[in-house]
Design an enzyme around this catalytic site. Structure first.
Site, PDB file in Angstrom:
ATOM      1  CD  GLU A   1      -3.321  -0.976   1.663  1.00 32.51           C
ATOM      2  OE1 GLU A   1      -3.710   0.156   1.966  1.00 32.51           O
ATOM      3  OE2 GLU A   1      -3.924  -2.017   1.950  1.00 32.51           O
TER       4      GLU A   1
HETATM    5  C1  LIG Z   1       3.116  -9.738   0.196  1.00 37.35           C
HETATM    6  C2  LIG Z   1       2.738  -8.631  -0.726  1.00 37.35           C
HETATM    7  C3  LIG Z   1       1.419  -8.441  -1.066  1.00 37.35           C
HETATM    8  C4  LIG Z   1       1.056  -7.435  -1.954  1.00 37.35           C
HETATM    9  N1  LIG Z   1      -0.259  -7.275  -2.298  1.00 37.35           N
HETATM   10  C5  LIG Z   1      -0.588  -6.391  -3.258  1.00 37.35           C
HETATM   11  C6  LIG Z   1      -1.931  -6.288  -3.714  1.00 37.35           C
HETATM   12  O1  LIG Z   1      -2.832  -6.988  -3.249  1.00 37.35           O
HETATM   13  N2  LIG Z   1      -2.202  -5.397  -4.694  1.00 37.35           N
HETATM   14  C7  LIG Z   1      -1.252  -4.604  -5.242  1.00 37.35           C
HETATM   15  O2  LIG Z   1      -1.570  -3.829  -6.125  1.00 37.35           O
HETATM   16  N3  LIG Z   1       0.032  -4.677  -4.818  1.00 37.35           N
HETATM   17  C8  LIG Z   1       0.384  -5.540  -3.848  1.00 37.35           C
HETATM   18  N4  LIG Z   1       1.682  -5.625  -3.410  1.00 37.35           N
HETATM   19  C9  LIG Z   1       2.678  -4.796  -4.053  1.00 37.35           C
HETATM   20  C10 LIG Z   1       3.197  -3.652  -3.220  1.00 37.35           C
HETATM   21  O3  LIG Z   1       2.238  -2.654  -3.072  1.00 37.35           O
HETATM   22  C11 LIG Z   1       4.497  -3.167  -3.886  1.00 37.35           C
HETATM   23  O4  LIG Z   1       5.459  -4.171  -3.651  1.00 37.35           O
HETATM   24  C12 LIG Z   1       4.972  -1.825  -3.346  1.00 37.35           C
HETATM   25  O5  LIG Z   1       4.129  -0.791  -3.779  1.00 37.35           O
HETATM   26  C13 LIG Z   1       6.405  -1.487  -3.787  1.00 37.35           C
HETATM   27  O6  LIG Z   1       6.587  -1.665  -5.151  1.00 37.35           O
HETATM   28  P1  LIG Z   1       7.808  -2.550  -5.662  1.00 37.35           P
HETATM   29  O7  LIG Z   1       7.782  -3.833  -4.938  1.00 37.35           O
HETATM   30  O8  LIG Z   1       7.767  -2.594  -7.135  1.00 37.35           O
HETATM   31  O9  LIG Z   1       9.106  -1.792  -5.174  1.00 37.35           O
HETATM   32  P2  LIG Z   1       9.883  -0.647  -6.006  1.00 37.35           P
HETATM   33  O10 LIG Z   1       8.920   0.411  -6.413  1.00 37.35           O
HETATM   34  O11 LIG Z   1      10.720  -1.273  -7.028  1.00 37.35           O
HETATM   35  O12 LIG Z   1      10.780  -0.031  -4.859  1.00 37.35           O
HETATM   36  C14 LIG Z   1      12.057  -0.568  -4.483  1.00 37.35           C
HETATM   37  C15 LIG Z   1      12.622   0.346  -3.380  1.00 37.35           C
HETATM   38  O13 LIG Z   1      12.818   1.654  -3.906  1.00 37.35           O
HETATM   39  C16 LIG Z   1      12.160   2.614  -3.083  1.00 37.35           C
HETATM   40  N5  LIG Z   1      11.653   3.701  -3.925  1.00 37.35           N
HETATM   41  C17 LIG Z   1      10.973   3.597  -5.102  1.00 37.35           C
HETATM   42  N6  LIG Z   1      10.650   4.818  -5.548  1.00 37.35           N
HETATM   43  C18 LIG Z   1      11.112   5.715  -4.639  1.00 37.35           C
HETATM   44  C19 LIG Z   1      11.075   7.144  -4.526  1.00 37.35           C
HETATM   45  N7  LIG Z   1      10.486   7.904  -5.429  1.00 37.35           N
HETATM   46  N8  LIG Z   1      11.643   7.702  -3.432  1.00 37.35           N
HETATM   47  C20 LIG Z   1      12.232   6.941  -2.468  1.00 37.35           C
HETATM   48  N9  LIG Z   1      12.324   5.590  -2.542  1.00 37.35           N
HETATM   49  C21 LIG Z   1      11.743   4.986  -3.590  1.00 37.35           C
HETATM   50  C22 LIG Z   1      11.019   1.843  -2.439  1.00 37.35           C
HETATM   51  O14 LIG Z   1      10.579   2.465  -1.232  1.00 37.35           O
HETATM   52  C23 LIG Z   1      11.680   0.496  -2.196  1.00 37.35           C
HETATM   53  O15 LIG Z   1      12.414   0.542  -0.997  1.00 37.35           O
HETATM   54  C24 LIG Z   1       2.056  -6.593  -2.494  1.00 37.35           C
HETATM   55  C25 LIG Z   1       3.378  -6.761  -2.108  1.00 37.35           C
HETATM   56  C26 LIG Z   1       3.736  -7.768  -1.248  1.00 37.35           C
HETATM   57  C27 LIG Z   1       5.177  -7.924  -0.870  1.00 37.35           C
END
Ligand SMILES: Cc1cc2nc3c(=O)[nH]c(=O)nc-3n(C[C@H](O)[C@H](O)[C@H](O)COP(=O)(O)OP(=O)(O)OC[C@H]3O[C@@H](n4cnc5c(N)ncnc54)[C@H](O)[C@@H]3O)c2cc1C
Length: 415
Positions: free
Chosen positions: A386
């Site tokens: 989220e």
């Molecule tokens: C168990 C689980 C359940 C989930 N369930 C759902 C679901 O039901 N529906 C859904 O839609 N999603 C779901 N997600 C997805 C979740 O919302 C995303 O994993 C999350 O939004 C982060 O995206 P990402 O994993 O691509 O990380 P990335 O966006 O690749 O981020 C990698 C790192 O970079 C940092 N970062 C990225 N951009 C910035 C910035 N501008 N400034 C500072 N730091 C930054 C992030 O904070 C993180 O530490 C789920 C994830 C997990 C692990």
């Protein structure tokens, strides 16, 4: 602390606590180990009518709000974060339908979600679009009376088990972020299948799947709100759901702390109870203080939110317009900043508290036979989903800066 709960709210807490302690806790280890979906518990939650508590009576709900949802979630997450995800993800599906659905859409989908007859899911994430939802690649092309959806969504909680999915796809890629739209897709729609099931560190009783759309024909009537408003829908939903993640965090933290206090009271070293060492007592005190601060912030803000949402919900239902339009007409405050603050505070606290709980328990705290390590594993995801806590901090800071800029403009005008 006494949070001045109404009689109805106390009833909800008692019901959720009973399910948590009598039904969820005894099977938490089993579902964590097997990663089976906890259908028998979903049935218990359904029988207790807890899926209905935050939805209007008109759809079979109890007419409560975010406060009631958080109270129930906090109790159940004390017993197991993974199992209770089925509940949390369903509310995340109901929220956009309630806020942005037209009267037909509300009538069509909300009663089943309120009754717990169908589980819901909400999926905005894609392999290339996580924190940056504007990078959404899935497309939805209008052809006659339906949209043809193509693309991959991933990390979907309630993956294969849900029957209603709110998903996001671009209806106009040339418009970038302003081309993204939200849809409700029903399980069984031809062209909608499931890909990889994720294996996870924590919340292992929750299923997390990839969703695959290949020329999937979604009826035109399943568009939520208007074309191009998808990111708008997502943000408004997160404003209301992030307090729920804070409630999950407080439940996980409290669950870990309760186990820890019980253990260190009876564990003896150097001829005395481990809980008699001041070093342990200070850690206990810090954990309990953080939980109580989180709870105070959470329920203060959910009450404020429910208070302003009530007239908007009533207006939307009475006038047959999307509740979001009623919110705009009434100038209802959004709480984006506060929702981010409570999510960051409570989830960072839960990670620290569950880490400290393992430390206080010593070696046994690290072992799978003992319940505390599971709380630590279940806590981690709360800082990620989220919107990661880095993204929350970006949003909070952005709002502070905007507020300061508009205050300075106002000051100049009045000077
Ligand atoms: C168990 C689980 C359940 C989930 N369930 C759902 C679901 O039901 N529906 C859904 O839609 N999603 C779901 N997600 C997805 C979740 O919302 C995303 O994993 C999350 O939004 C982060 O995206 P990402 O994993 O691509 O990380 P990335 O966006 O690749 O981020 C990698 C790192 O970079 C940092 N970062 C990225 N951009 C910035 C910035 N501008 N400034 C500072 N730091 C930054 C992030 O904070 C993180 O530490 C789920 C994830 C997990 C692990």
């Amino acid at each position: 602390m006494d949070y001045d709960l109404t009689e109805e709210q106390r009833g909800i807490v008692e019901t959720a606590r009973e399910i948590a302690q009598k039904k969820i806790k005894p099977v938490a280890k089993h579902y964590d180990e097997t990663e089976e979906f906890p259908w028998p518990i979903v049935e218990e939650i359904r029988k207790a009518d807890l899926f209905s508590i935050y939805l209007p009576e008109e759809f079979g709900g109890m007419g409560g709000g975010i406060t009631e949802l958080c109270l129930a979630a906090e109790e159940m997450y004390k017993a197991c974060g993974g199992i209770t995800m089925a509940y949390g993800a369903t509310s995340l599906c109901a929220s956009p339908i309630l806020l942005f659905g037209n009267p037909d859409q509300r009538k069509r989908w909300l009663p089943d979600l309120a009754a717990g007859k169908r589980l819901g899911a909400f999926n905005i994430t894609e392999p290339g679009a996580g924190s940056d939802a504007t990078a959404t690649k899935a497309t939805a092309r209008l052809e006659g009376d339906h949209y043809v959806v193509n693309g991959i969504k991933n990390f979907c909680t309630n993956g294969k088990e849900a029957e209603l999915y709110v998903i996001f796809a671009s209806t106009n890629p040339a418009r970038g972020p302003r081309g993204i739209s939200a849809f409700v897709v029903e399980k069984g729609t031809p062209g909608f299948t499931f890909g990889k099931k994720e294996e996870k560190l924590g919340i292992r009783a929750s299923s997390t799947y990839e969703l695959v759309f290949q020329d999937c024909k979604v009826p035109k009537e399943n568009l939520l709100y208007k074309e191009g408003y998808g990111l708008f829908v997502a943000q408004a939903v997160f404003d209301q759901s992030r307090p729920g993640v804070a409630a999950q965090a407080l439940g996980v933290a409290q669950g870990a702390l309760d186990e820890t206090v019980a253990y260190i009271r009876q564990r003896k070293q150097f001829g005395q109870s481990v809980s008699s060492f001041q070093a342990m007592q200070h850690m206990l005190a810090d954990c309990a203080t953080a939980i109580e601060c989180g709870r105070a912030l959470l329920y203060k803000m959910t009450r404020a939110m429910d208070k302003v949402m009530k007239p908007a919900i009533e207006k939307g239902l009475r006038e047959g317009i999307p509740i979001f339009d009623a919110m705009q007409a009434l100038d209802t405050p959004r709480f984006t900043k506060e929702a981010g603050m409570v999510k960051v505070f409570a989830t960072d606290a839960a990670m620290k508290i569950t880490t400290d709980c393992i430390q206080m328990c010593g070696g046994i705290g690290y072992m799978r036979d003992f319940p505390v390590e599971k709380y630590f594993r279940d806590a981690k995801v709360l800082q990620i989903y989220e919107g990661t806590n880095q993204i929350q901090r970006n949003e909070i800071a952005m709002m502070l800066i905007k507020e300061a800029a508009s205050k300075s403009r106002r000051d100049k005008v009045s000077a």
